[in-house]
Each structure stands twice: as C-alpha cells, then as structure tokens.
Motif scaffolding. Structure first.
Motif, PDB file in Angstrom:
ATOM      1  N   LYS A  10       0.836  -1.203   0.000  1.00 26.00           N
ATOM      2  CA  LYS A  10       0.000   0.000   0.000  1.00 26.00           C
ATOM      3  C   LYS A  10       0.872   1.255   0.000  1.00 26.00           C
ATOM      4  CE  LYS A  10      -3.552   2.437   2.655  1.00 26.00           C
ATOM      5  NZ  LYS A  10      -2.773   3.711   2.661  1.00 26.00           N
ATOM      6  N   CYS A  11       1.925   1.247   0.816  1.00 25.51           N
ATOM      7  CA  CYS A  11       2.809   2.420   0.871  1.00 25.51           C
ATOM      8  C   CYS A  11       3.507   2.654  -0.458  1.00 25.51           C
ATOM      9  CB  CYS A  11       3.843   2.237   1.983  1.00 25.51           C
ATOM     10  SG  CYS A  11       3.151   2.357   3.650  1.00 25.51           S
ATOM     11  N   LEU A  12       3.970   1.593  -1.110  1.00 27.56           N
ATOM     12  CA  LEU A  12       4.629   1.740  -2.415  1.00 27.56           C
ATOM     13  C   LEU A  12       3.669   2.339  -3.434  1.00 27.56           C
ATOM     14  CD1 LEU A  12       6.650  -1.609  -2.662  1.00 27.56           C
ATOM     15  CD2 LEU A  12       7.557   0.684  -2.246  1.00 27.56           C
ATOM     16  N   THR A  13       2.426   1.888  -3.404  1.00 28.49           N
ATOM     17  CA  THR A  13       1.413   2.447  -4.304  1.00 28.49           C
ATOM     18  C   THR A  13       1.212   3.931  -4.028  1.00 28.49           C
ATOM     19  OG1 THR A  13       0.273   0.316  -4.452  1.00 28.49           O
ATOM     20  CG2 THR A  13      -0.977   2.276  -5.075  1.00 28.49           C
ATOM     21  N   ASP A  14       1.135   4.295  -2.737  1.00 29.43           N
ATOM     22  CA  ASP A  14       0.970   5.703  -2.368  1.00 29.43           C
ATOM     23  C   ASP A  14       2.163   6.544  -2.817  1.00 29.43           C
ATOM     24  OD1 ASP A  14      -1.419   5.006  -1.210  1.00 29.43           O
ATOM     25  OD2 ASP A  14      -0.633   4.962   0.847  1.00 29.43           O
ATOM     26  N   TYR A  15       3.368   5.940  -2.807  1.00 29.10           N
ATOM     27  CA  TYR A  15       4.578   6.661  -3.209  1.00 29.10           C
ATOM     28  C   TYR A  15       4.767   6.681  -4.727  1.00 29.10           C
ATOM     29  CZ  TYR A  15       5.775   5.817   1.722  1.00 29.10           C
ATOM     30  OH  TYR A  15       5.759   5.748   3.095  1.00 29.10           O
ATOM     31  N   GLY A  16       3.867   6.011  -5.445  1.00 27.50           N
ATOM     32  CA  GLY A  16       3.976   5.972  -6.898  1.00 27.50           C
ATOM     33  C   GLY A  16       5.047   5.026  -7.402  1.00 27.50           C
ATOM     34  N   VAL A  17       5.387   3.998  -6.606  1.00 26.86           N
ATOM     35  CA  VAL A  17       6.428   3.043  -6.968  1.00 26.86           C
ATOM     36  C   VAL A  17       5.784   1.755  -7.468  1.00 26.86           C
ATOM     37  CG1 VAL A  17       8.405   1.709  -6.145  1.00 26.86           C
ATOM     38  CG2 VAL A  17       7.970   4.011  -5.238  1.00 26.86           C
ATOM     39  N   LYS A  96      17.101   2.454  -3.392  1.00 24.29           N
ATOM     40  CA  LYS A  96      15.932   3.322  -3.231  1.00 24.29           C
ATOM     41  C   LYS A  96      14.733   2.544  -2.722  1.00 24.29           C
ATOM     42  CE  LYS A  96      17.098   6.829  -6.711  1.00 24.29           C
ATOM     43  NZ  LYS A  96      16.707   7.437  -8.014  1.00 24.29           N
ATOM     44  N   ARG A  97      14.528   1.331  -3.228  1.00 19.43           N
ATOM     45  CA  ARG A  97      13.380   0.531  -2.799  1.00 19.43           C
ATOM     46  C   ARG A  97      13.513   0.125  -1.339  1.00 19.43           C
ATOM     47  NH1 ARG A  97      10.864  -2.629  -7.922  1.00 19.43           N
ATOM     48  NH2 ARG A  97      11.109  -0.905  -9.366  1.00 19.43           N
ATOM     49  N   ARG A  98      14.748  -0.149  -0.915  1.00 16.52           N
ATOM     50  CA  ARG A  98      14.972  -0.420   0.499  1.00 16.52           C
ATOM     51  C   ARG A  98      14.617   0.809   1.338  1.00 16.52           C
ATOM     52  NH1 ARG A  98      19.977  -0.455   3.239  1.00 16.52           N
ATOM     53  NH2 ARG A  98      20.253   1.490   2.064  1.00 16.52           N
ATOM     54  N   SER A  99      14.960   1.992   0.808  1.00 17.73           N
ATOM     55  CA  SER A  99      14.667   3.234   1.516  1.00 17.73           C
ATOM     56  C   SER A  99      13.169   3.476   1.640  1.00 17.73           C
ATOM     57  CB  SER A  99      15.333   4.420   0.798  1.00 17.73           C
ATOM     58  OG  SER A  99      16.734   4.269   0.770  1.00 17.73           O
ATOM     59  N   TYR A 100      12.401   3.080   0.615  1.00 19.47           N
ATOM     60  CA  TYR A 100      10.951   3.231   0.685  1.00 19.47           C
ATOM     61  C   TYR A 100      10.384   2.446   1.866  1.00 19.47           C
ATOM     62  CZ  TYR A 100      11.017   5.275  -4.016  1.00 19.47           C
ATOM     63  OH  TYR A 100      11.255   6.090  -5.105  1.00 19.47           O
ATOM     64  N   ALA A 101      10.939   1.278   2.134  1.00 23.61           N
ATOM     65  CA  ALA A 101      10.486   0.477   3.277  1.00 23.61           C
ATOM     66  C   ALA A 101      10.780   1.196   4.588  1.00 23.61           C
ATOM     67  CB  ALA A 101      11.152  -0.899   3.259  1.00 23.61           C
ATOM     68  N   ILE A 102      11.961   1.811   4.677  1.00 22.48           N
ATOM     69  CA  ILE A 102      12.320   2.553   5.888  1.00 22.48           C
ATOM     70  C   ILE A 102      11.358   3.722   6.093  1.00 22.48           C
ATOM     71  CG2 ILE A 102      14.111   3.953   6.981  1.00 22.48           C
ATOM     72  CD1 ILE A 102      16.191   2.235   5.545  1.00 22.48           C
ATOM     73  N   VAL A 103      11.056   4.439   5.018  1.00 23.15           N
ATOM     74  CA  VAL A 103      10.136   5.570   5.109  1.00 23.15           C
ATOM     75  C   VAL A 103       8.744   5.108   5.527  1.00 23.15           C
ATOM     76  CG1 VAL A 103       8.946   7.354   3.765  1.00 23.15           C
ATOM     77  CG2 VAL A 103      11.396   6.992   3.460  1.00 23.15           C
ATOM     78  N   GLY A 165      25.726 -15.466   1.301  1.00 25.29           N
ATOM     79  CA  GLY A 165      27.083 -15.214   0.829  1.00 25.29           C
ATOM     80  C   GLY A 165      27.169 -13.998  -0.063  1.00 25.29           C
ATOM     81  N   LYS A 166      26.032 -13.363  -0.323  1.00 29.49           N
ATOM     82  CA  LYS A 166      25.966 -12.189  -1.198  1.00 29.49           C
ATOM     83  C   LYS A 166      25.092 -11.145  -0.526  1.00 29.49           C
ATOM     84  CE  LYS A 166      23.549 -10.768  -5.405  1.00 29.49           C
ATOM     85  NZ  LYS A 166      22.671 -11.238  -6.491  1.00 29.49           N
ATOM     86  N   VAL A 167      25.675  -9.992  -0.193  1.00 28.30           N
ATOM     87  CA  VAL A 167      24.941  -8.941   0.507  1.00 28.30           C
ATOM     88  C   VAL A 167      24.122  -8.132  -0.497  1.00 28.30           C
ATOM     89  CG1 VAL A 167      25.111  -6.923   1.999  1.00 28.30           C
ATOM     90  CG2 VAL A 167      26.720  -8.808   2.271  1.00 28.30           C
ATOM     91  N   VAL A 168      22.850  -7.914  -0.176  1.00 26.89           N
ATOM     92  CA  VAL A 168      21.986  -7.075  -0.997  1.00 26.89           C
ATOM     93  C   VAL A 168      21.450  -5.954  -0.114  1.00 26.89           C
ATOM     94  CG1 VAL A 168      21.344  -9.016  -2.466  1.00 26.89           C
ATOM     95  CG2 VAL A 168      19.926  -8.452  -0.503  1.00 26.89           C
ATOM     96  N   PRO A 169      20.979  -4.850  -0.705  1.00 25.40           N
ATOM     97  CA  PRO A 169      20.420  -3.765   0.106  1.00 25.40           C
ATOM     98  C   PRO A 169      19.321  -4.286   1.024  1.00 25.40           C
ATOM     99  CG  PRO A 169      20.718  -3.041  -2.151  1.00 25.40           C
ATOM    100  CD  PRO A 169      21.004  -4.507  -2.139  1.00 25.40           C
ATOM    101  N   ASN A 170      19.474  -4.054   2.329  1.00 20.25           N
ATOM    102  CA  ASN A 170      18.529  -4.634   3.288  1.00 20.25           C
ATOM    103  C   ASN A 170      18.435  -3.794   4.543  1.00 20.25           C
ATOM    104  OD1 ASN A 170      20.091  -6.157   5.760  1.00 20.25           O
ATOM    105  ND2 ASN A 170      21.372  -6.012   3.921  1.00 20.25           N
ATOM    106  N   VAL A 171      17.409  -4.062   5.317  1.00 18.42           N
ATOM    107  CA  VAL A 171      17.226  -3.452   6.626  1.00 18.42           C
ATOM    108  C   VAL A 171      16.498  -4.486   7.496  1.00 18.42           C
ATOM    109  CG1 VAL A 171      15.017  -2.410   5.988  1.00 18.42           C
ATOM    110  CG2 VAL A 171      16.364  -1.412   7.846  1.00 18.42           C
ATOM    111  N   VAL A 172      16.805  -4.483   8.800  1.00 16.88           N
ATOM    112  CA  VAL A 172      16.225  -5.460   9.721  1.00 16.88           C
ATOM    113  C   VAL A 172      15.239  -4.748  10.642  1.00 16.88           C
ATOM    114  CG1 VAL A 172      16.698  -7.117  11.572  1.00 16.88           C
ATOM    115  CG2 VAL A 172      18.274  -6.918   9.643  1.00 16.88           C
ATOM    116  N   TYR A 173      14.069  -5.377  10.823  1.00 21.26           N
ATOM    117  CA  TYR A 173      13.057  -4.844  11.728  1.00 21.26           C
ATOM    118  C   TYR A 173      12.690  -5.885  12.781  1.00 21.26           C
ATOM    119  CZ  TYR A 173      12.173  -0.514   9.264  1.00 21.26           C
ATOM    120  OH  TYR A 173      12.311   0.734   8.730  1.00 21.26           O
TER     121      TYR A 173
END
Length: 202
Positions: A10-17, A96-103, A165-173
């Motif tokens: 829902k948030c991604l839709t609101d952000y136009g992503v 950027k998509r990882r950042s959208y989750a943080i926002v 074994g491969k780091v990708v853009p991420n955040v832990v909650y």
C-alpha cells in the motif's frame, strides 16, 4: 508477516512506486525467482518476550466456573526487508526501494486492532489462522509494533554469509509482540464470588 507485506504494498502504491512485495526465503541456493528488484520479506529470528510473561491465565467458562490455561506466548520476530538487482533494476534503484520500506515504517510503526482489521476489509490480508482442522478458534493479530533493529557490521556480515554469501540492500526490523495461545484448559476451578469473615477472623 503477511500484514507487513500488504502494508508495504500500500505504501509503495501511495509513493507511486511500481513494485511487488513478497514473503520469500532469500537463503535459497538458486534465488532466480527473487532477482527481480522487488522487495522481499524474510523471517530471520524468533525470540520469546519473557519480561511480560505471566504464569497462567484465567478464562470464565460458565457462571461460577473458571478455566485455567497456560499463559500465551509473546514473540518478537526479526525480519529482513531486502531488494535485489536485476537486469531491469540497478543497484541504486534497489537501494531506493529499500529506503521506501524505511520511510513506510517511519511514517507509521505501531498498529492497533482497528487499523489491522481495516486492512482485512480493503486488501488481500486475512487476519487470523487456526492451529488445526478441528479447531474453531481463530487467532488474530491484535496489535503490532515495528522497530528498526540496527546490526553491527560483524553481525550483518555473519548473517549474510550464513544465508546467502551475497549482501543485498537490506534493513532489519523487530516486530513485537506477536501473541499465540491455544485455548485448552489445563485445569478448572470455581469462581470466588464472596469472602466471609467470622468472629475468629476466618
């Protein structure tokens, strides 16, 4: 975790992503189905929250009768929210998509039952599950708090070495508190309705 999925969508839709959110196991040896630049939610760890645990709970069955049950289990869930590169999504876009989750969780990180139920009426989210086919009790998410959980560099490195074994853009909650209880009485008892004290003090 399904509630987190529909909230982020829902948030991604609101952000136009334009992107989908999946509950996915990123530790797969061949994650070809996840290399599309979309956002993945993966369960990392489960812990019991013992600071609020009670020895047992009491449920009124019929007038004058009580059921004594084991206390509900309150859990904290640690999840990884990640986004990967693909042929159409470069590394910067994945960040950027990882950042959208943080926002999204900065905008709102605490949900009460009324808000959770509102998602059920307007999205694909179904609030509730049963433990077995013979049970008629549905266990629903009553409230949820999503806190950003900061890992040290060593912790992050160890986790990604273990799962990919491969780091990708991420955040832990950290999601808290998820309460689970099976409503089966361990014993019964009578309700105390009054206390009489006589001249001897008994």
């Amino acid at each position: 975790m399904d509630f987190i999925r529909v909230y982020l969508e829902k948030c991604l839709t609101d952000y136009g992503v334009t992107a989908s959110v999946k509950v996915a196991n990123i530790s797969k040896a061949e994650p070809t189905d996840m290399n599309d630049g979309d956002i993945n939610i993966t369960l990392l760890h489960i812990e019991e929250e013992r600071t609020v645990k009670e020895p047992y709970s009491i449920k009124r069955n019929v007038p004058g009768q009580l059921d004594i049950l084991n206390s509900e289990v309150k859990l904290n869930l640690y999840i990884i929210v990640s986004s990967e590169e693909s042929t159409s999504i470069d590394y910067t876009s994945a960040l950027k998509r990882r950042s959208y989750a943080i926002v999204a969780f900065q905008e709102k990180n605490h949900f009460i039952k009324a808000e959770i139920d509102a998602f059920e009426s307007t999205t694909s989210f179904v609030n509730g599950f049963v433990f077995d086919d013979t049970s008629t009790t549905t266990y629903k998410l009553e409230r949820l708090t999503c806190d950003l959980h900061t890992l040290t560099l060593d912790q992050s490195s160890n986790i990604w070495q273990a799962i990919r074994g491969k780091v990708v853009p991420n955040v832990v909650y950290k999601l808290r508190l998820i309460a689970l209880r099976y409503d089966r009485a361990i014993r019964g008892g009578k309700e105390v309705l009054e206390i009489n004290i006589n001249a001897s003090g008994v």
